[in-house]
Design a protein around this motif. Sequence first.
Motif: not given
Length: 299
Positions: A81-84, A88, A93, A95, A107-108, A110, A121, A164
């Motif tokens: 879970c990296a991409t928002e 990425g 980020i 979070t 996270k948008s 996963a 995460v 997500s």
Amino acid sequence: MNSSVFDFLVSAVPGESTALDVPAALARHRAMAADFPNTLDRAAIAGFDSAGTGSAFLGGYQEALRALVPTLDPADLVSMCATETGGGRPSAIATTVSADGLVTGTKSFATLGTFATRFLVIARAGEQADGRPLLRAVLVDAGAAAVVTPLPELPFAPEIPHASVEFTAAPGELLPGDGYTEYLKPFRTVEDVHVVAAVLGQLLRVARTSGWPAEAVEQLLALFAAVRGLGAENPGSPGVHIALGGVFDRLTRLRAEQESLWDTVDPEVRSRWERDAPLLGVAGKVRAARLRAAWESLG
């Protein structure tokens, strides 16, 4: 037990080709590869065991995560879970993770999010002296995530779900080291290597079950040997990125050279391959940028 993954790939009997059930496929992959400690070997074996590219990707993706975090429980199905919404990059980020491991944010995208038992995460833990975000990697049990929302299927490898994931003060295990330099940045390369290994394993299955000539098997196996060699190297090395660029280029040319051999392949298998082949182009722009940066770093 086969003494070598190469012996396995040229002598093992492929199992029945079935539709992908994610947890069942993962359990089967692990059982088949139990005697092989190398994550790239296990990725190739997962591909060899796969009915299609989606299942092969599953095996490669999970083995890549285990190469990155060797302490992961073998029974877990893990999602990075990296991409928002902003992407990425570290600056995108938002979070956060507290000093005691509480994760909050969304996270948008996963991969395997709807099946995951744990999430890896990447979260913001503060700022560095130069103002850049300080990132940490955190393992969060899936039961601690507030909301997991399935995303629409992609046009390729639709068996692999994406979601997500929203965390609200979710308790997690902080992993040692910097979240960017030791987890997020290397994972992009580690994942590429393991997914290519899995795809080559799948192509070796196709070649053997479809009666392709020995030369075709030799070429696929030789390319896997090159990929396997990269697995022992530092994923941040410019030389590794240059070599990986050569691997992807050779795989593209080899696919073109072997195109006529697909006339002998079961129509359903061929249809799945043609549908899912775009998976190999995912993150192509990122790989190209890494390749340019690698050459530039060497002057």
